[in-house]
Write a protein that holds these residues in place. Structure first.
Motif, PDB file in Angstrom:
ATOM      1  N   LEU A 157      -4.509 -24.414 -11.217  1.00 57.96           N
ATOM      2  CA  LEU A 157      -4.593 -25.440 -11.981  1.00 57.96           C
ATOM      3  C   LEU A 157      -5.217 -26.882 -11.398  1.00 57.96           C
ATOM      4  O   LEU A 157      -6.184 -27.460 -12.250  1.00 57.96           O
ATOM      5  CB  LEU A 157      -3.242 -26.002 -12.645  1.00 57.96           C
ATOM      6  N   TRP A 158      -4.882 -27.167 -10.329  1.00 59.24           N
ATOM      7  CA  TRP A 158      -5.619 -28.333  -9.613  1.00 59.24           C
ATOM      8  C   TRP A 158      -7.132 -28.105  -9.595  1.00 59.24           C
ATOM      9  O   TRP A 158      -8.191 -28.830  -9.556  1.00 59.24           O
ATOM     10  CB  TRP A 158      -5.013 -28.544  -8.040  1.00 59.24           C
ATOM     11  N   LEU A 159      -7.407 -26.931  -9.164  1.00 59.68           N
ATOM     12  CA  LEU A 159      -8.804 -26.386  -8.909  1.00 59.68           C
ATOM     13  C   LEU A 159      -9.454 -26.460 -10.369  1.00 59.68           C
ATOM     14  O   LEU A 159     -10.695 -27.169 -10.368  1.00 59.68           O
ATOM     15  CB  LEU A 159      -9.036 -25.112  -8.266  1.00 59.68           C
ATOM     16  N   LEU A 160      -8.959 -26.078 -11.196  1.00 60.29           N
ATOM     17  CA  LEU A 160      -9.618 -26.052 -12.791  1.00 60.29           C
ATOM     18  C   LEU A 160      -9.580 -27.414 -13.061  1.00 60.29           C
ATOM     19  O   LEU A 160     -10.818 -27.819 -13.655  1.00 60.29           O
ATOM     20  CB  LEU A 160      -8.742 -25.399 -13.801  1.00 60.29           C
ATOM     21  N   GLY A 161      -8.793 -28.332 -12.910  1.00 61.54           N
ATOM     22  CA  GLY A 161      -8.806 -29.725 -13.260  1.00 61.54           C
ATOM     23  C   GLY A 161      -9.892 -30.412 -12.413  1.00 61.54           C
ATOM     24  O   GLY A 161     -10.842 -31.216 -12.952  1.00 61.54           O
ATOM     25  N   GLY A 162     -10.120 -30.264 -11.178  1.00 56.82           N
ATOM     26  CA  GLY A 162     -11.330 -30.806 -10.280  1.00 56.82           C
ATOM     27  C   GLY A 162     -12.631 -30.228 -10.859  1.00 56.82           C
ATOM     28  O   GLY A 162     -13.408 -31.063 -10.888  1.00 56.82           O
ATOM     29  N   MET A 163     -12.518 -29.230 -11.034  1.00 57.41           N
ATOM     30  CA  MET A 163     -13.874 -28.587 -11.655  1.00 57.41           C
ATOM     31  C   MET A 163     -14.302 -29.175 -12.907  1.00 57.41           C
ATOM     32  O   MET A 163     -15.200 -29.516 -13.364  1.00 57.41           O
ATOM     33  CB  MET A 163     -13.732 -27.035 -11.785  1.00 57.41           C
ATOM     34  N   ALA A 164     -13.240 -29.345 -13.900  1.00 57.29           N
ATOM     35  CA  ALA A 164     -13.526 -30.175 -15.061  1.00 57.29           C
ATOM     36  C   ALA A 164     -14.039 -31.578 -14.810  1.00 57.29           C
ATOM     37  O   ALA A 164     -14.814 -32.012 -15.517  1.00 57.29           O
ATOM     38  CB  ALA A 164     -12.202 -30.204 -15.895  1.00 57.29           C
ATOM     39  N   LEU A 165     -13.344 -32.304 -13.910  1.00 57.82           N
ATOM     40  CA  LEU A 165     -13.834 -33.356 -13.415  1.00 57.82           C
ATOM     41  C   LEU A 165     -15.486 -33.517 -13.056  1.00 57.82           C
ATOM     42  O   LEU A 165     -16.150 -34.338 -13.427  1.00 57.82           O
ATOM     43  CB  LEU A 165     -12.953 -34.243 -12.445  1.00 57.82           C
ATOM     44  N   GLY A 166     -15.698 -32.570 -12.065  1.00 56.11           N
ATOM     45  CA  GLY A 166     -16.890 -32.629 -11.528  1.00 56.11           C
ATOM     46  C   GLY A 166     -17.816 -32.104 -12.555  1.00 56.11           C
ATOM     47  O   GLY A 166     -18.984 -32.590 -12.581  1.00 56.11           O
ATOM     48  N   GLU A 167     -17.408 -31.224 -13.683  1.00 55.82           N
ATOM     49  CA  GLU A 167     -18.508 -30.941 -14.682  1.00 55.82           C
ATOM     50  C   GLU A 167     -18.666 -32.193 -15.531  1.00 55.82           C
ATOM     51  O   GLU A 167     -19.836 -32.564 -15.840  1.00 55.82           O
ATOM     52  CB  GLU A 167     -18.054 -29.816 -15.526  1.00 55.82           C
ATOM     53  N   HIS A 168     -17.738 -32.943 -15.700  1.00 58.29           N
ATOM     54  CA  HIS A 168     -17.649 -34.190 -16.554  1.00 58.29           C
ATOM     55  C   HIS A 168     -18.663 -35.097 -15.908  1.00 58.29           C
ATOM     56  O   HIS A 168     -19.753 -36.048 -16.469  1.00 58.29           O
ATOM     57  CB  HIS A 168     -16.519 -34.872 -16.833  1.00 58.29           C
ATOM     58  N   MET A 169     -18.561 -35.098 -14.594  1.00 60.21           N
ATOM     59  CA  MET A 169     -19.440 -36.236 -13.590  1.00 60.21           C
ATOM     60  C   MET A 169     -20.662 -35.767 -13.768  1.00 60.21           C
ATOM     61  O   MET A 169     -21.708 -36.674 -14.039  1.00 60.21           O
ATOM     62  CB  MET A 169     -18.867 -36.337 -12.315  1.00 60.21           C
ATOM     63  N   HIS A 176     -20.982 -40.423 -11.180  1.00 58.64           N
ATOM     64  CA  HIS A 176     -20.373 -39.877  -9.985  1.00 58.64           C
ATOM     65  C   HIS A 176     -19.114 -40.967  -9.218  1.00 58.64           C
ATOM     66  O   HIS A 176     -18.961 -40.648  -8.313  1.00 58.64           O
ATOM     67  CB  HIS A 176     -21.212 -39.358  -9.107  1.00 58.64           C
ATOM     68  N   GLY A 177     -18.627 -41.881 -10.138  1.00 56.68           N
ATOM     69  CA  GLY A 177     -17.933 -42.799  -9.486  1.00 56.68           C
ATOM     70  C   GLY A 177     -16.580 -42.145  -9.272  1.00 56.68           C
ATOM     71  O   GLY A 177     -15.802 -42.850  -8.279  1.00 56.68           O
ATOM     72  N   GLN A 178     -16.174 -41.005  -9.464  1.00 59.12           N
ATOM     73  CA  GLN A 178     -14.838 -40.604  -9.453  1.00 59.12           C
ATOM     74  C   GLN A 178     -15.065 -39.364  -8.350  1.00 59.12           C
ATOM     75  O   GLN A 178     -14.004 -38.572  -8.357  1.00 59.12           O
ATOM     76  CB  GLN A 178     -14.292 -40.064 -10.612  1.00 59.12           C
ATOM     77  N   MET A 179     -16.046 -39.267  -7.613  1.00 60.38           N
ATOM     78  CA  MET A 179     -16.356 -38.406  -6.629  1.00 60.38           C
ATOM     79  C   MET A 179     -15.140 -38.090  -5.771  1.00 60.38           C
ATOM     80  O   MET A 179     -14.523 -37.070  -5.236  1.00 60.38           O
ATOM     81  CB  MET A 179     -17.498 -38.534  -5.823  1.00 60.38           C
ATOM     82  N   PRO A 180     -14.328 -39.289  -5.176  1.00 61.28           N
ATOM     83  CA  PRO A 180     -13.528 -39.111  -4.003  1.00 61.28           C
ATOM     84  C   PRO A 180     -12.202 -38.449  -4.859  1.00 61.28           C
ATOM     85  O   PRO A 180     -11.248 -37.855  -4.455  1.00 61.28           O
ATOM     86  CB  PRO A 180     -13.033 -40.545  -3.623  1.00 61.28           C
ATOM     87  N   THR A 181     -12.032 -38.878  -6.114  1.00 63.02           N
ATOM     88  CA  THR A 181     -10.774 -38.324  -6.943  1.00 63.02           C
ATOM     89  C   THR A 181     -11.009 -36.882  -6.922  1.00 63.02           C
ATOM     90  O   THR A 181     -10.238 -35.759  -6.744  1.00 63.02           O
ATOM     91  CB  THR A 181     -10.741 -39.002  -8.400  1.00 63.02           C
ATOM     92  N   HIS A 182     -12.412 -36.296  -7.659  1.00 63.21           N
ATOM     93  CA  HIS A 182     -12.501 -35.118  -7.724  1.00 63.21           C
ATOM     94  C   HIS A 182     -12.278 -34.265  -6.331  1.00 63.21           C
ATOM     95  O   HIS A 182     -11.977 -33.137  -6.410  1.00 63.21           O
ATOM     96  CB  HIS A 182     -13.988 -34.909  -8.065  1.00 63.21           C
ATOM     97  N   ALA A 183     -12.996 -34.899  -5.187  1.00 65.27           N
ATOM     98  CA  ALA A 183     -12.649 -34.359  -3.933  1.00 65.27           C
ATOM     99  C   ALA A 183     -11.103 -33.976  -3.459  1.00 65.27           C
ATOM    100  O   ALA A 183     -10.611 -32.863  -3.016  1.00 65.27           O
ATOM    101  CB  ALA A 183     -13.187 -34.891  -2.900  1.00 65.27           C
ATOM    102  N   HIS A 184     -10.449 -35.054  -3.781  1.00 67.05           N
ATOM    103  CA  HIS A 184      -9.030 -34.985  -3.352  1.00 67.05           C
ATOM    104  C   HIS A 184      -8.442 -33.942  -4.318  1.00 67.05           C
ATOM    105  O   HIS A 184      -7.301 -33.291  -3.938  1.00 67.05           O
ATOM    106  CB  HIS A 184      -8.329 -36.369  -3.322  1.00 67.05           C
ATOM    107  N   MET A 185      -8.594 -33.890  -5.558  1.00 65.79           N
ATOM    108  CA  MET A 185      -8.173 -33.079  -6.525  1.00 65.79           C
ATOM    109  C   MET A 185      -8.372 -31.680  -6.095  1.00 65.79           C
ATOM    110  O   MET A 185      -7.374 -30.692  -6.233  1.00 65.79           O
ATOM    111  CB  MET A 185      -8.413 -33.284  -7.924  1.00 65.79           C
ATOM    112  N   MET A 186      -9.448 -31.347  -5.722  1.00 67.24           N
ATOM    113  CA  MET A 186      -9.932 -29.913  -5.324  1.00 67.24           C
ATOM    114  C   MET A 186      -9.098 -29.892  -3.768  1.00 67.24           C
ATOM    115  O   MET A 186      -8.650 -28.621  -3.849  1.00 67.24           O
ATOM    116  CB  MET A 186     -11.428 -29.927  -5.169  1.00 67.24           C
ATOM    117  N   LEU A 187      -9.205 -30.598  -3.106  1.00 70.26           N
ATOM    118  CA  LEU A 187      -8.924 -30.134  -1.563  1.00 70.26           C
ATOM    119  C   LEU A 187      -7.253 -30.287  -1.419  1.00 70.26           C
ATOM    120  O   LEU A 187      -6.332 -29.574  -0.998  1.00 70.26           O
ATOM    121  CB  LEU A 187      -9.463 -31.224  -0.592  1.00 70.26           C
ATOM    122  N   VAL A 188      -6.626 -31.485  -1.695  1.00 70.56           N
ATOM    123  CA  VAL A 188      -5.321 -31.598  -1.395  1.00 70.56           C
ATOM    124  C   VAL A 188      -4.519 -30.925  -2.656  1.00 70.56           C
ATOM    125  O   VAL A 188      -3.377 -30.434  -2.471  1.00 70.56           O
ATOM    126  CB  VAL A 188      -4.967 -33.432  -1.668  1.00 70.56           C
TER     127      VAL A 188
END
Length: 123
Positions: A13-25, A31-43
């Protein structure tokens, strides 16, 4: 449901959320939320799935410590994502910085719990 399966499902679910944020960016070219996207995907995603694999493959005990681990990790990840959205959404660093710091400590505690659990593993 067992802890290992919950870690896996929540990680996905975290990965899907991170992918959705990446798609939105990508779609908005913001791309201002890139650190958020990275932490969502990795952490959120990768670490949760890694914990699931460790619990399953090495027969790590699934007792109360495993449940505490799940709660600490998922709560830490959720608070971290909230704080990063605030920080990179032009929020007040004095407000969101300490929250991000506390969530980082929770994630480190999660890694420490996994280390303890790994020592307890039978396999």
């Amino acid at each position: 449901m067992k802890v290992d399966r919950l870690f896996l499902l929540l990680g996905l679910l975290w990965l899907l959320g991170g992918m959705a944020l990446g798609e939105h960016m990508g779609r908005t070219q913001d791309h201002g939320q890139m650190p958020t996207h990275a932490h969502m995907m990795l952490v959120g995603g990768v670490l949760s799935i890694l914990w699931a694999m460790i619990y399953r493959v090495w027969s790590v005990p699934l007792g109360i410590i495993a449940w505490i681990h799940l709660i600490v990790h998922q709560a830490g990840a959720a608070v971290m994502i909230y704080a990063l959205f605030g920080l990179y959404g032009e929020g007040d660093p004095a407000t969101y910085g300490p929250i991000a710091g506390m969530s980082a400590v929770a994630i480190m505690l999660s890694a420490l719990i996994m280390l303890i659990q790994a020592f307890r593993a039978k396999g």
